[in-house]
Write an enzyme that holds these catalytic residues in place. Structure first.
Site, PDB file in Angstrom:
ATOM      1  CE  LYS A  35      -0.662   0.258   4.982  1.00 53.04           C
ATOM      2  NZ  LYS A  35      -1.324  -0.391   6.101  1.00 53.04           N
ATOM      3  NE  ARG A 130      -5.468   0.477  11.760  1.00 51.07           N
ATOM      4  CZ  ARG A 130      -4.608   0.282  10.760  1.00 51.07           C
ATOM      5  NH1 ARG A 130      -3.801   1.264  10.369  1.00 51.07           N
ATOM      6  NH2 ARG A 130      -4.521  -0.883  10.166  1.00 51.07           N
TER       7      ARG A 130
HETATM    8  C1  PLP Z   1      -0.432  -1.168   6.740  1.00 49.72           C
HETATM    9  C2  PLP Z   1      -0.765  -2.407   7.409  1.00 49.72           C
HETATM   10  C3  PLP Z   1       0.220  -3.397   7.581  1.00 49.72           C
HETATM   11  C4  PLP Z   1       1.652  -3.200   7.175  1.00 49.72           C
HETATM   12  O1  PLP Z   1       2.300  -2.306   8.051  1.00 49.72           O
HETATM   13  P1  PLP Z   1       3.862  -1.979   7.926  1.00 49.72           P
HETATM   14  O2  PLP Z   1       4.155  -1.177   9.119  1.00 49.72           O
HETATM   15  O3  PLP Z   1       4.012  -1.219   6.662  1.00 49.72           O
HETATM   16  O4  PLP Z   1       4.587  -3.270   7.897  1.00 49.72           O
HETATM   17  C5  PLP Z   1      -0.172  -4.586   8.167  1.00 49.72           C
HETATM   18  N1  PLP Z   1      -1.433  -4.782   8.575  1.00 49.72           N
HETATM   19  C6  PLP Z   1      -2.401  -3.857   8.429  1.00 49.72           C
HETATM   20  C7  PLP Z   1      -3.779  -4.148   8.917  1.00 49.72           C
HETATM   21  C8  PLP Z   1      -2.104  -2.636   7.843  1.00 49.72           C
HETATM   22  O5  PLP Z   1      -3.063  -1.720   7.694  1.00 49.72           O
END
Ligand code: PLP
Length: 607
Positions: A35, A130
């Site tokens: 993402k 969250r």
């Molecule tokens: C963005 C996200 C991740 C990845 O996080 P990083 O810190 O980039 O490794 C994993 N799980 C969820 C639910 C996320 O939103």
């Protein structure tokens, strides 16, 4: 130049491998999170080369982008969908993270209607506040989910360090494993996944304190950014931190005082900035601004450069101590933190340039020619082998359509665009990421088998890219984002629609007239090379206005065709080429001209 982000795909691949190797030793499968790059297919492919088990994404647009480019690995949706997108989730995503019963019910309803079962990972909130079901409500919710037929609980997961800044510990991840056991006892079946978070869980794993039972992590930052955020004070030295580099150009460099002069009010963003008097300093302005990125997240790569601040389009730097000294027109580059990367990747103003760090090997000097019988006669008549040999190529003729080694260029020739279909598919099998430059009067994007009298070669590109819903003959190596059509003059309404919705780039005759062939080809080469190991050139003589044939129809001129081919030869990235339209009864002038174009593409110059 710029602003531009250079993306080092080799670096991403190596980081993915480093993370995957560590995780595999503890029985943990990694999903690579794209993402931060808006689901850029080249980045996903680099992660897959590095060994991730699947790709995880939070947005549909990004998932569609990945699927459109032929990426068929398991894809995980990280964020709960709005109700209106539930059907799309069920259709395109293999597994999704869920925390709301109402949404899960809707997914189950839609999936059941479609005759499918959708896998979900139930999210539990272990204190980061969250997403996630509160632990007390977990088992009652699971019981209700078990009543639904369209969904299957494939796992339990949690997310930490995102909102509440709560770090993963043996304690909270131990709770996750305990909750997973409770669910397994309740359901009587084992869970596929216990998903223990994101990059911030890696330090715990690296310290050997990851609770047993966790078997999945969703990793973005550590692979993309080298774990700068996740590891902070105690970095993981094997991870590389400069996969992404933002570059802009200096548009002003002047000696100015460090204190603004006049009555102080508010800046362009409604703030009252504070300044320290350091006397006169050499200040520079780069063409990067708040429209492009979060400037607070930028770190200059060159020593002696300091970020002073920014407005929407101007980044103000102190370059007094820059070594070497900087002047107007020089470029400056920056590392970005995650927030800066995310915004820069999202900004339309920032050009994204993926780079494959292939070792520069000597250009192949073998041409394998694969021609259908009529085309073969023509090539022989115009002495193509002797002419290629005169340019220092070794030439081999084959007729089996397959023979090709990694180090040879291949030239295919045939009667119609089916030769392009075969040739591109063959090249795709030999490259992990391929681009395509399609020089033709038509797009060949008709849906196949719609009308019985449709010429089969009118759907060649549809079949290569899988735009008919099946896996394309050149996929997953060929993405629509790396396909460019040059010289388009006719498009059926169905093709025009497909072109608008696909990510194929198009330069019509109108654009060639307006910008000139040289500029068009520069853009086309960028599209075909970005993140690929090279490209295929497909040429149909119908693109060119020649002696009677398509004369007056408004095609590119003979000279423009040579210009296009010469630009291709100079670029050096062509790994294969095909010419179609070489039939037995082809006009002699056209045939000889077509062979001349091929010679230009292989590097023939006047002098
Ligand atoms: C963005 C996200 C991740 C990845 O996080 P990083 O810190 O980039 O490794 C994993 N799980 C969820 C639910 C996320 O939103």
């Amino acid at each position: 130049m710029g602003p531009q982000i250079a993306i080092d795909l080799g670096c991403i691949e190596r980081n993915a491998r480093t993370v995957v190797d560590l995780c595999n030793r503890s029985g943990i499968k990694v999903f690579g999170v794209t993402k931060g790059t808006c689901g850029m297919p080249q980045v996903a492919r680099a992660m897959l080369r590095g060994g991730v088990a699947g790709i995880a994404e939070s947005r549909f647009e990004n998932i569609r982008r990945l699927r459109d480019s032929g990426i068929s690995c398991p894809i995980m949706l990280l964020r709960s969908p709005p109700m209106a997108r539930v059907e799309e989730v069920v259709r395109t995503v293999d597994i999704s993270l869920q925390s709301e019963l109402a949404t899960i019910r809707e997914i189950a309803r839609v999936a059941e209607r479609m005759g499918r079962i959708h896998d979900i990972i139930v999210m539990v909130d272990l204190g980061d506040l969250r997403e996630g079901i509160w632990p007390n409500d977990l088992l009652p919710t699971v019981e209700k989910i078990l009543e639904l037929r369209g969904v299957r609980i494939a796992g339990l997961g949690t997310n930490l360090t995102c909102f509440g800044a709560i770090v993963p510990t043996e304690e909270n991840l131990g709770q996750l494993v305990a909750h997973a056991y409770k669910i397994e006892r309740l359901t009587g079946v084992g869970l596929d996944w216990v998903s223990g978070g994101n990059s911030s869980s890696l330090p715990l794993l690296k310290a050997g304190r990851m609770p047993a039972g966790i078997n999945n992590l969703r990793i973005g930052e550590a692979i993309l950014q080298g774990g700068v955020d996740a590891f902070r004070a105690d970095p993981w030295p094997e991870l590389e931190t400069d996969a992404f580099r933002l570059t802009g150009e200096l548009i002003e460099v002047k000696l100015k005082p460090s204190l603004p002069i006049g009555e102080a009010g508010f800046d362009a963003f409604g703030k009252r900035p504070l300044f320290v008097d350091e006397g006169d300093r050499l200040r520079a302005i780069a063409n990067i601004g708040r429209e492009d990125t979060i400037v607070e997240g930028l770190t200059p790569i060159q020593k002696g450069v300091r970020v002073l601040g920014a407005s929407s389009d101007h980044l103000v730097l102190d370059v007094t101590d820059a070594d070497p000294a900087l002047a107007v027109g020089d470029s400056v580059s920056f590392r970005m933190d995650y927030g800066a990367l995310l915004t820069a990747m999202t900004s339309e103003y920032v050009e994204k340039t993926p780079i494959q760090d292939t070792e520069t090997i000597a250009p192949p000097k073998v041409v394998v020619i694969d021609a259908e019988p009529a085309a073969s006669q023509l090539l022989v008549r115009y002495a193509i082998d002797a002419r290629l040999q005169a340019m220092d190529y070794d030439v081999a003729m084959t007729g089996d359509g397959e023979a090709m080694s990694d180090t040879s260029l291949r030239l295919s020739a045939g009667e119609d665009r089916r030769v392009a279909l075969r040739a591109v598919a063959a090249s795709a099998r030999n490259a992990d990421a391929l681009g395509l430059i399609w020089i033709d009067s038509i797009a060949a994007l008709m849906p196949p088998n719609t009308t019985p009298d449709l010429r089969p070669d009118f759907s060649a590109l549809t079949r290569l890219l899988g735009l008919d819903g099946r896996l394309g003959a050149a996929q997953p190596q060929l993405s629509p984002e790396n396909v460019v059509l040059v010289g388009l003059r006719h498009a059926d309404p169905a093709e025009a629609r497909l072109l608008k919705s696909s990510r194929i780039s198009v330069f019509t005759m109108a654009e060639i007239d307006a910008s000139g062939m040289r500029d068009v080809m520069r853009e086309a080469l960028k599209v075909a090379s970005s993140g690929t190991r090279g490209f295929h050139v497909s040429y149909s003589p119908s693109a060119t206005e020649m002696h009677g044939w398509s004369k007056g129809a408004g095609g590119i001129t003979v000279r423009e065709t040579h210009q296009a081919m010469e630009t291709i030869a100079l670029n050096g990235g062509m790994i294969s080429m095909n010419v179609s339209g070489l039939t037995r009864d082809l006009d002699e002038h056209i045939a000889s001209e077509a062979v001349n174009f091929v010679m230009s593409a292989f590097g023939k110059r006047i002098l």
